[in-house]
Design a protein around this motif. Structure first.
Motif, PDB file in Angstrom:
ATOM      1  N   ALA A  55       0.829  -1.208   0.000  1.00 27.25           N
ATOM      2  CA  ALA A  55       0.000   0.000   0.000  1.00 27.25           C
ATOM      3  C   ALA A  55       0.861   1.256   0.000  1.00 27.25           C
ATOM      4  CB  ALA A  55      -0.931  -0.014   1.206  1.00 27.25           C
ATOM      5  N   VAL A  56       1.969   1.237   0.744  1.00 24.12           N
ATOM      6  CA  VAL A  56       2.875   2.388   0.774  1.00 24.12           C
ATOM      7  C   VAL A  56       3.516   2.601  -0.595  1.00 24.12           C
ATOM      8  CG1 VAL A  56       5.057   3.242   1.752  1.00 24.12           C
ATOM      9  CG2 VAL A  56       3.318   2.256   3.259  1.00 24.12           C
ATOM     10  N   VAL A  57       3.984   1.523  -1.214  1.00 24.02           N
ATOM     11  CA  VAL A  57       4.605   1.626  -2.546  1.00 24.02           C
ATOM     12  C   VAL A  57       3.571   2.071  -3.578  1.00 24.02           C
ATOM     13  CG1 VAL A  57       5.729   0.301  -4.393  1.00 24.02           C
ATOM     14  CG2 VAL A  57       6.419  -0.037  -2.019  1.00 24.02           C
ATOM     15  N   LEU A  58       2.360   1.552  -3.475  1.00 27.44           N
ATOM     16  CA  LEU A  58       1.277   1.942  -4.385  1.00 27.44           C
ATOM     17  C   LEU A  58       0.951   3.424  -4.230  1.00 27.44           C
ATOM     18  CD1 LEU A  58      -0.543   0.552  -6.462  1.00 27.44           C
ATOM     19  CD2 LEU A  58      -2.158   0.110  -4.635  1.00 27.44           C
ATOM     20  N   PHE A  59       0.885   3.899  -2.990  1.00 22.10           N
ATOM     21  CA  PHE A  59       0.616   5.312  -2.724  1.00 22.10           C
ATOM     22  C   PHE A  59       1.725   6.175  -3.333  1.00 22.10           C
ATOM     23  CE2 PHE A  59       1.106   9.078  -0.012  1.00 22.10           C
ATOM     24  CZ  PHE A  59      -0.136   9.660  -0.204  1.00 22.10           C
ATOM     25  N   LYS A  60       2.983   5.742  -3.158  1.00 25.39           N
ATOM     26  CA  LYS A  60       4.126   6.470  -3.729  1.00 25.39           C
ATOM     27  C   LYS A  60       4.012   6.543  -5.250  1.00 25.39           C
ATOM     28  CE  LYS A  60       9.087   6.121  -4.324  1.00 25.39           C
ATOM     29  NZ  LYS A  60       9.544   5.267  -5.370  1.00 25.39           N
ATOM     30  N   ALA A  61       3.583   5.445  -5.875  1.00 30.54           N
ATOM     31  CA  ALA A  61       3.471   5.405  -7.334  1.00 30.54           C
ATOM     32  C   ALA A  61       2.412   6.372  -7.846  1.00 30.54           C
ATOM     33  CB  ALA A  61       3.129   3.994  -7.799  1.00 30.54           C
ATOM     34  N   LEU A  62       1.442   6.678  -7.020  1.00 32.81           N
ATOM     35  CA  LEU A  62       0.358   7.566  -7.446  1.00 32.81           C
ATOM     36  C   LEU A  62       0.594   9.023  -7.061  1.00 32.81           C
ATOM     37  CD1 LEU A  62      -2.630   5.236  -6.549  1.00 32.81           C
ATOM     38  CD2 LEU A  62      -1.680   5.677  -8.817  1.00 32.81           C
ATOM     39  N   THR A  63       1.592   9.290  -6.208  1.00 34.52           N
ATOM     40  CA  THR A  63       1.779  10.660  -5.735  1.00 34.52           C
ATOM     41  C   THR A  63       3.120  11.283  -6.105  1.00 34.52           C
ATOM     42  OG1 THR A  63       2.573   9.834  -3.597  1.00 34.52           O
ATOM     43  CG2 THR A  63       0.229  10.365  -3.771  1.00 34.52           C
ATOM     44  N   ILE A  64       4.184  10.485  -6.226  1.00 31.99           N
ATOM     45  CA  ILE A  64       5.518  11.035  -6.478  1.00 31.99           C
ATOM     46  C   ILE A  64       5.923  10.745  -7.916  1.00 31.99           C
ATOM     47  CG2 ILE A  64       7.945  10.947  -5.819  1.00 31.99           C
ATOM     48  CD1 ILE A  64       7.014  10.157  -3.007  1.00 31.99           C
ATOM     49  N   GLU A  65       6.215  11.809  -8.632  1.00 34.16           N
ATOM     50  CA  GLU A  65       6.591  11.683 -10.042  1.00 34.16           C
ATOM     51  C   GLU A  65       7.988  11.064 -10.162  1.00 34.16           C
ATOM     52  OE1 GLU A  65       5.487  11.952 -13.854  1.00 34.16           O
ATOM     53  OE2 GLU A  65       4.352  13.162 -12.447  1.00 34.16           O
ATOM     54  N   SER A  66       8.128  10.085 -11.051  1.00 31.84           N
ATOM     55  CA  SER A  66       9.452   9.511 -11.311  1.00 31.84           C
ATOM     56  C   SER A  66      10.008  10.130 -12.585  1.00 31.84           C
ATOM     57  CB  SER A  66       9.376   7.989 -11.411  1.00 31.84           C
ATOM     58  OG  SER A  66       8.624   7.613 -12.520  1.00 31.84           O
ATOM     59  N   GLU A  67      11.323   9.972 -12.760  1.00 30.98           N
ATOM     60  CA  GLU A  67      12.024  10.659 -13.846  1.00 30.98           C
ATOM     61  C   GLU A  67      11.478  10.299 -15.231  1.00 30.98           C
ATOM     62  OE1 GLU A  67      16.582  10.744 -15.071  1.00 30.98           O
ATOM     63  OE2 GLU A  67      16.182  11.247 -12.966  1.00 30.98           O
ATOM     64  N   ASP A  68      11.353   9.009 -15.510  1.00 30.98           N
ATOM     65  CA  ASP A  68      10.902   8.592 -16.842  1.00 30.98           C
ATOM     66  C   ASP A  68       9.528   7.930 -16.805  1.00 30.98           C
ATOM     67  OD1 ASP A  68      11.590   6.308 -15.545  1.00 30.98           O
ATOM     68  OD2 ASP A  68      12.745   5.440 -17.189  1.00 30.98           O
ATOM     69  N   GLY A  69       8.809   8.129 -15.736  1.00 30.71           N
ATOM     70  CA  GLY A  69       7.509   7.503 -15.600  1.00 30.71           C
ATOM     71  C   GLY A  69       7.594   6.069 -15.124  1.00 30.71           C
ATOM     72  N   GLY A  70       8.814   5.618 -14.790  1.00 27.10           N
ATOM     73  CA  GLY A  70       8.990   4.262 -14.267  1.00 27.10           C
ATOM     74  C   GLY A  70       8.472   3.195 -15.214  1.00 27.10           C
ATOM     75  N   ARG A  71       8.782   3.341 -16.474  1.00 29.84           N
ATOM     76  CA  ARG A  71       8.298   2.380 -17.476  1.00 29.84           C
ATOM     77  C   ARG A  71       8.769   0.968 -17.160  1.00 29.84           C
ATOM     78  NH1 ARG A  71       4.461   4.659 -19.867  1.00 29.84           N
ATOM     79  NH2 ARG A  71       4.841   6.635 -20.857  1.00 29.84           N
ATOM     80  N   ILE A  72       7.923   0.011 -17.441  1.00 31.90           N
ATOM     81  CA  ILE A  72       8.245  -1.397 -17.245  1.00 31.90           C
ATOM     82  C   ILE A  72       8.860  -1.929 -18.528  1.00 31.90           C
ATOM     83  CG2 ILE A  72       7.283  -3.693 -16.842  1.00 31.90           C
ATOM     84  CD1 ILE A  72       5.160  -2.370 -15.122  1.00 31.90           C
ATOM     85  N   GLY A  73      10.000  -2.582 -18.386  1.00 31.49           N
ATOM     86  CA  GLY A  73      10.677  -3.155 -19.547  1.00 31.49           C
ATOM     87  C   GLY A  73      10.123  -4.540 -19.862  1.00 31.49           C
TER      88      GLY A  73
END
Length: 154
Positions: A55-73
């Motif tokens: 839940a914490v990681v999910l919340f982070k993914a929805l609130t904190i912008e990552s550099e390249d959008g954290g694309r999945i390879g």
């Protein structure tokens, strides 16, 4: 709602679902109490902790912008297959070959899935985990786990 990091979103969702699944599955077992925990006590607690982490990681993914959008390879099929195969082999080997052979086999094969495999590191890790598992599970908790291969007798 915008996903700001795909890798964090999917890993957080996976942790959340797996944690809730384990916690739910653990409710089928007796919990006991804090002084004498039952078989459901530990997996339930771990499942809840994993779900909270997710839940914490999910919340982070929805609130904190990552550099390249954290694309999945692309999915790394070879390492995934090697690790799953090592776990399946361990499940078969433990009752037949014992912990002294099955656990190092698991560690070495799983380590081969990585790009930076080193024999010395894998063997030292295998030895440490085997001794540690014996101390915790066989000596400390008195669990009945076969240590040696069945063909050597018990």
């Amino acid at each position: 709602m915008k996903i700001k990091s795909q890798t964090d979103f999917w890993s957080g969702l996976m942790f959340l679902l797996v944690g809730l699944g384990f916690a739910w599955g653990a409710t089928e077992y007796s919990f006991g109490n804090s002084a004498r925990p039952g078989p459901g006590y530990f997996p339930f607690g771990l499942g809840i902790l994993l779900a909270v982490l997710g839940a914490v990681v999910l919340f982070k993914a929805l609130t904190i912008e990552s550099e390249d959008g954290g694309r999945i390879g692309a999915i790394a099929w070879r390492p995934l297959g090697v690790i799953v195969g090592a776990i399946v082999l361990f499940g078969w080997a433990l009752p037949h070959l014992g912990m002294v052979i099955a656990l190092p086999l698991l560690v070495v094969i799983a380590a081969m899935a990585g790009d930076e495999f080193k024999w010395l590191e894998a063997l030292l890790t295998a030895a440490f985990l085997t001794v540690g598992s014996w101390v915790i599970f066989v000596w400390g908790l008195n669990l009945v786990i076969p240590l040696w291969p069945t063909f050597l007798g018990r």
